[in-house]
Design a protein around this motif. Sequence first.
Motif: not given
Length: 369
Positions: A261-271, A298-302
């Motif tokens: 997470n950053r102040v200017y945008r939402e985080k991406m998932l690992p994949s 990990v690409h797709y977390p548990n």
Amino acid sequence: MRLISIDVLKEGMVLGRTIWNEAGHPLLKKDVIINTRIMQRLQQLNIHYLYIDDEISKGIEVEETVPPAVRNKAITTIKSSFQSMDGCNPVNASYILDQQSKTIVSIVDELLSVVGGNDEILTVLTDAYLFDEYLYQHSFQVTLYSIAIAKELGYSVEDLRLIGIGALLHDVGKLMVPKEILTKPGRLTNDEFKAMQMHARYGFDLLRNLHSISLLVAHCAFQHHERIDGSGYPRGLVDFEIHPFAKIIGVADVFDAVTTNRVYREKMLPSQGLAIVESGSGTLYDPRIVKALKRAVVHYPNGVILKLSDGRRGIVSRQNTLDAALPWIRIFEEQNQMLTATYEINLVDYPAVMIESVETDYVAPPKVE
């Protein structure tokens, strides 16, 4: 437990993982029942995803490679070391950094013992931790990713240590960048971006005269924004001119930046983050390093729900050491129909089945009475 977007969080859901603050204290404890006040608090904290416990994900465990206590201790130490230089002129900051070198090396050695001695795919869960300042968490996570990539590439223990130190200190020059630029929520102006770019040179100048740390570490700070096609900064170096350690740290830096997470945008998932990095393979980034990252993390977390190309849905139940991109999945739905009994499949055994999407906003269909 399963990972969901806060957009589909509802009252009555049960929190699956404790959320910690930077002091290592729990802000919200596992098993707490979600109510309106908690939902509002999560939004204030800028949390976009969290784990819940429910029936379809029962028994699925989510464990980070680095234990929470080790993570909190490391980030607290990084913060203390960096803050001791804050506001100093470059000469004094270099002197202080020299005094802090043993502490920095000890952090890297501890992470080496955890990541280097673990044959599992690296899992980093940024959602469970809240830190006031991005720099410390980022430095820690780039160190983890860099060590994991270098280990995958077969580097010696001595080189892993140097790469780890270089990664931990790669952004130290940001201490010399005005805070209003570092924390600006909107787009930087051209002048502000040029000021931000100076952190690579500032880092080099801080590190190159240290007696206790290799000069290679200074070059890691100087070169981690260089790109193999010459489009990077500060010097526009091309492939063979960039030190291999800096290339590794550069890839780890980008992957962590887009998955946090950053102040200017939402985080991406690992994949999604891996797809961003892969899109620059061969132009921006060394293909060998990109492939090593894809094997190491990990690409797709548990706990993540995946929709498959054959119409089935399932939750990632465990990782696959044969192929990080193809985990084991607990199937709970076929053709939009909930199953009365779930079953597990290993995606390695289904080469014709593609992962269509990650569904953190999945809402189970109402039960038919």
